[in-house]
Design an enzyme around this catalytic site. Structure first.
Site, short mmCIF file in Angstrom:
data_model
loop_
_atom_site.label_atom_id
_atom_site.label_comp_id
_atom_site.label_asym_id
_atom_site.label_seq_id
_atom_site.Cartn_x
_atom_site.Cartn_y
_atom_site.Cartn_z
N ASP A 122 86.77 35.95 11.26
CA ASP A 122 85.41 36.71 10.19
C ASP A 122 84.60 37.16 11.01
OD1 ASP A 122 84.35 37.65 8.04
OD2 ASP A 122 83.71 35.50 7.43
N HIS A 145 89.01 33.91 3.61
CA HIS A 145 88.25 35.30 3.70
C HIS A 145 88.77 35.79 5.18
CE1 HIS A 145 85.48 38.60 3.94
NE2 HIS A 145 84.80 37.92 4.84
N CYS A 163 43.23 85.25 -26.70
CA CYS A 163 44.25 84.31 -27.12
C CYS A 163 43.77 82.69 -27.27
CB CYS A 163 45.54 84.78 -27.18
SG CYS A 163 46.22 84.85 -25.38
N THR A 165 80.10 25.83 9.79
CA THR A 165 81.32 26.52 10.40
C THR A 165 80.77 27.75 11.14
OG1 THR A 165 81.03 28.20 8.45
CG2 THR A 165 82.68 26.18 8.09
N THR A 198 45.41 93.85 -26.56
CA THR A 198 44.23 93.15 -26.44
C THR A 198 43.46 93.35 -25.32
OG1 THR A 198 45.29 91.14 -26.37
CG2 THR A 198 44.53 91.74 -28.64
#
Lengths: 92, 882
Positions: free
Chosen positions: B677, B760, B278, B622, B144
């Site tokens: 800690d 802890h 198209c 603490t 085409t």
């Protein structure tokens, strides 16, 4: 004995390429071994690749050992992308 | 475009001469061949051309492209003439325009685009994109648009330094070969590598050669434009492929649009190259309100509205009843010729044949693609009906291709674009010319329309230069912005509690525990509240506060409307207060959502709410947890036996008051536990992957103070000055880990504490020596994304040893010294250095190891440890710690 200054700069002119390979082929006739230095090579054309392949084939038939050294990375990339195995085998 | 061929229909429909018969025989004989040396040669040349092309600069490439564009423009009429003569499709005048679009318009869009070396710099992302050619392209061209496709594909291929080999449709092979040759010569003259454009010539084995070409080892990419069958073959070649396929464009004409403008645009579009494009309109869906008016407008401009009987006659001419697709004989033919074939008498200047389709006939053949000046028209009762009808057409063979709408109503445009699946949705423009890009809009100019997965394609793009590049992304290592965040105000020294008086608090909600009430600490706080400040006390916080405590606190605070929350107590109280404040300010958030795990809080999945309606004052009683300055809060989920860590800088208290007068009554044992800690916080933050200059300074100072002061606190617990030093050190360590986090020691301590109820701090103490050894070794696995580019844990431990007075110069010896000093600290503080010193039986401990390993491995703290432990290494650490 290394062949120097045969391949310099941009190898785009077919005449220049023909002339360089013609010299190389003449040297191949009376040698057992040829060491090509690509140190100063900047650019290669499709025609150059074809001539180089053709030269390697001829040298093989003449039992001349060809080696290629100092291939600049940009040219080595061309060889790799072109998948020119016969050339790649000789590069070190 | 849908064109499905079999050898049989090829023979019957469009190749009716003797040559076609011969071709058919040749096709059978081709099946016995499996190599075509001249195709091999063509591709070997193309391969070398693509290799040589890698050396070209942008300037060289642009010079070649310019030369080729010039050649295409100079020959555009000639190419058009050849195409019309050979294919007998389309209109000469429009074919010229297509050739110009494929050269001039395309060039305009790409001439300044970078396609060599760096093509894009993305500064914000510290990344560049580099172009790498794809290599050798096998290009299939449609019947085409043969010459315009060759022009377009050659130009974009050269612009991207690729070599291209064309395989034409048999019915357009001559014009394709000629066009390719003209462009190739122009390219060569401008310096292009030999073999950069190649083409298969017309011959009896073209179909077999095309198949051979697309499967060839030297082909890197198949670029197919054409019918469905061809595109399917391209995709099944096993090569990367850009295949673009069939369309069936629905166009909705909405009542908000000007009817005569719509009619003219549609007419321009559908008559372009005799409807051969198209993306051109296939079915119009028209609102009832404007339906008759639109048809009248079409009539005015020489379009023909077929009567019902005429539509019946036309249908089998347009759509082949046997194949069910458009009749190839009439593709790109004039309207009057098609009408003639159906036995309908229309004037020769008729532009389009419009066929009204009954809305009930959803399977009417004319609702399919027809690349000729024939349009189906559907009447829509409502907007919803119109959209559904457009969808019907869209999904009848054209999914992913093109759709169009004429409307001024933005709402209906929004609905349309959301519903319809099309790579290009053309608004208020002719769809065929609009789809081509570069004329009516800024779509990339193309002759290949990607349809996405709807059309079984790999892209929805208007295929362009970027589809022919391998784009290499080069990201640079990003130096991520780090942070250092602490509370706005930190007050310290004995008696600093009285600073509370200066705050403009009106309603203070005080959170504490029973011990603080008993010790009189709560009273001190209340006494120091500003004049006239209302307060309410919630003292039900227990150790390791649960969600239930938070909920009870929320109930208490609900009718109080506080402007200040004041936390008075240890880590549990401060954590609970953070939780109560969070859910008080943001009642709609869910606890489960906030606890979603993360590696980097800046990239976390959940969005943490911003707090600020109230202020949070933390008064620690603490010296250890650091919660008064930290962005973390740990809440127990008792139902699931889990501890959930919430982490966000929004949780950080606004004000911290570090007053040692409030800790003097703390017994020796918890003083030692909390003190160690704090020491562990500083030690781990110092070697963490997030450690930085700011946190390092805090860590070293905290370690030094704790090392010197903690044993003194144990000896003289009521010495307020010594307590203040320890209190300050705990806060310094808290600031450090709040910004650099902790590591493996905490991960193991959390697991041990949860399993055996070990306090802890004590749980931290028993792993200190072994984790220093572990981090000092050469990691089996490094932790990714460290702030330091080198592994420096060992050096940093040595630095700590030096700061604590070690005189050694060798790293190994310094680490030994550090461990000795820590042993000494633990001993002086009455703390264990091994698990065997805790009240845990060996058998119970060994049995618990798998669970401990699992818990520690999943602990968030582990992710900032410098060394990533393997599971078996973690197990070893637990075993050796007993």
């Amino acid at each position: 004995m290394p062949i120097k200054n045969l391949f310099n700069g941009e190898m785009t002119s077919n005449e220049v390429i023909d002339s360089a390979f013609s010299l190389l082929e003449n040297q191949a006739l009376d040698r057992n071994e040829i060491l090509i230095n690509f140190q100063n090579l900047v650019f290669v054309s499709v025609y150059f690749l074809e001539k180089l392949e053709s030269f390697i084939e001829k040298a093989k038939k003449l039992n001349v050992k060809v080696q290629i050294k100092n291939v600049p990375p940009s040219i080595y990339k061309v060889f790799r992308v072109a998948r020119v195995n016969e050339i790649l085998k000789l590069c070190f | 475009m849908t064109m499905v061929f079999s050898p049989q229909d090829k023979h019957e429909n469009f190749v009716l001469d003797t040559e076609a018969t011969r071709l058919n025989f040749d096709f059978i004989s081709e099946l016995q061949e499996d190599s075509f040396p001249h195709v091999d040669q063509l591709l070997l040349k193309a391969r070398k051309a693509s290799a040589v092309f890698t050396q070209y600069t942008q300037g060289q490439v642009d010079k070649i492209v310019y030369a080729v564009v010039r050649a295409a423009l100079e020959h555009s009429r000639e190419f058009a003439k050849l195409a019309v003569e050979e294919t007998r499709m389309g209109l000469f005048e429009d074919k010229i325009l297509k050739n110009i679009v494929a050269s001039e318009f395309l060039y305009h869009q790409i001439k300044d685009k970078k396609t060599v070396n760096v093509i894009r710099e993305i500064k914000d992302e510290q990344m560049v994109e580099i172009a790498e050619p794809v290599g050798v392209i096998a290009a299939l061209t449609p019947v085409t648009n043969p010459t315009s496709t060759v022009i377009y594909k050659s130009i974009i291929s050269l612009k991207t330094r690729n070599a291209i080999v064309f395989s034409p449709h048999l019915m357009s092979s001559k014009c394709v070969a000629y066009t390719a040759e003209v462009l190739y010569k122009a390219a060569l003259k401008a310096g292009a590598p030999e073999g950069c454009i190649g083409w298969l010539k017309r011959n009896s084995k073209l179909r077999k050669q095309t198949n051979y070409l697309i499967h060839h080892k030297e082909v890197d990419l198949v670029f197919a434009t054409g019918g469905t069958t061809m595109v399917k073959v391209a995709y099944s070649s096993g090569k990367p492929a850009i295949g673009v396929g069939s369309g069936n464009t629905p166009v909705y004409v909405h009542k908000s649009y000007d009817v005569s403008s719509a009619a003219m645009d549609i007419c321009i579009s559908k008559t372009f190259d005799n409807g051969n494009e198209c993306p051109s309109e296939q079915t119009l869906v028209v609102d009832d309100d404007i339906y008759e008016q639109l048809l009248q407008e079409f009539k005015k401009i020489n379009c023909y509205i077929c009567k019902e009987e005429e539509t019946k006659k036309l249908t089998p001419v347009v759509i082949d009843p046997e194949t069910g697709v458009m009749n190839y004989k009439y593709v790109g033919k004039e309207a009057y010729k098609i009408a003639q074939a159906a036995g309908i008498d229309v004037p020769t200047n008729t532009k389009i044949l419009l066929c009204e389709i009954n809305s009930d006939d959803k399977n009417h053949p004319l609702l399919k693609e027809k690349l000729m000046p024939v349009l189906a028209v559907l009447r829509a009762e409502s907007e919803g009906d119109a959209l559904s009808k457009c969808l019907l057409v869209n999904h009848s063979g054209g999914t992913g291709h093109t759709a169009g709408i004429f409307a001024k109503d933005e709402n209906v445009i929004a609905k349309f674009q959301n519903l319809i699946n099309a790579g290009r949705i053309i608004v208020n423009q002719p769809t065929s010319l609009g789809g081509l890009g570069g004329m009516y809009n800024n779509l990339p100019t193309t002759l290949s329309f990607g349809c996405g997965t709807g059309g079984a394609n790999s892209t929805t793009e208007n295929v362009n230069i970027y589809n022919l590049l391998n784009i290499k992304r080069v990201p640079r290592r990003q130096i991520m912005p780090m942070w250092f965040r602490i509370p706005n105000q930190v007050y310290f020294n004995p008696g600093s509690l009285n600073v509370l008086k200066i705050f403009p608090a009106k309603n203070a909600f005080i959170v504490t525990d029973k011990t603080m009430e008993k010790l009189g600490v709560l009273k001190k706080v209340i006494d120091n509240l500003p004049n006239g400040c209302n307060f309410k006390v919630f003292s039900d916080v227990e150790s390791e506060p649960s969600k239930d405590v938070i909920d009870r606190g929320l109930t208490e605070v609900s009718n109080f409307s506080p402007d200040y929350f004041i936390a008075v107590g240890g880590g549990s109280v401060i954590d609970a207060t953070k939780g109560i404040r969070l859910f008080y300010e943001c009642p709609d958030i869910k606890f489960e959502d906030l606890s979603v795990d993360f590696v980097d809080f800046r990239k976390r999945v959940i969005s943490f709410p911003t707090l600020g309606k109230t202020k949070l004052v933390a008064i620690p009683t603490t010296s250890g947890t650091g919660s008064e300055v930290s962005p973390a809060c740990v809440i127990a989920d008792k139902k699931n036996n889990l501890k959930v860590s919430l982490f966000d800088y929004n949780l950080t208290p606004d004000i911290a008051i570090i007053d040692s007068e409030l800790v003097c009554e703390l017994p020796v044992k918890p003083s030692a536990d909390t003190g160690i800690d704090a020491f562990t916080h500083a030690l781990e933050a110092f070697v963490s992957i997030y450690a930085n200059d700011f946190t390092d300074a805090l860590c070293l100072q905290a370690i030094k103070i704790i090392y010197e002061t903690l044993p003194k606190v144990i000896q003289r617990p009521h010495d307020v000055e010594i307590r203040q030093k320890m209190h300050n050190a705990a806060t310094l360590a808290g600031m450090a880990f709040s910004n650099a986090s902790v590591g493996i020691n905490h991960a193991m301590a959390h697991a041990l504490g949860a399993k055996f109820g070990v306090p802890h701090g004590r749980a931290n103490a028993v792993f200190l020596l072994s984790t220093i050894d572990f981090n000092s070794g050469i990691p089996t696995k490094f932790m990714p994304f460290p702030n330091n580019k080198k592994y420096i844990a060992k050096e940093k431990y040595a630095e700590i040893a030096k700061s604590l007075g070690s005189q050694n110069n060798e790293i190994e010896k310094l680490i030994v010294d550090l461990k000795e000093k820590i042993k000494e600290l633990l001993s002086k503080s009455g703390l264990p250095c091994r698990i065997s010193e805790l009240d845990i039986k060996l058998d119970d401990y060994l049995a618990a190891i798998p669970d401990l390993v699992s818990k520690a491995f999943n602990d968030l703290s582990l992710r900032t440890n410098p060394r990533m432990p393997l599971v078996e290494e973690l197990e070893g650490l637990f075993r050796n710690a007993y």
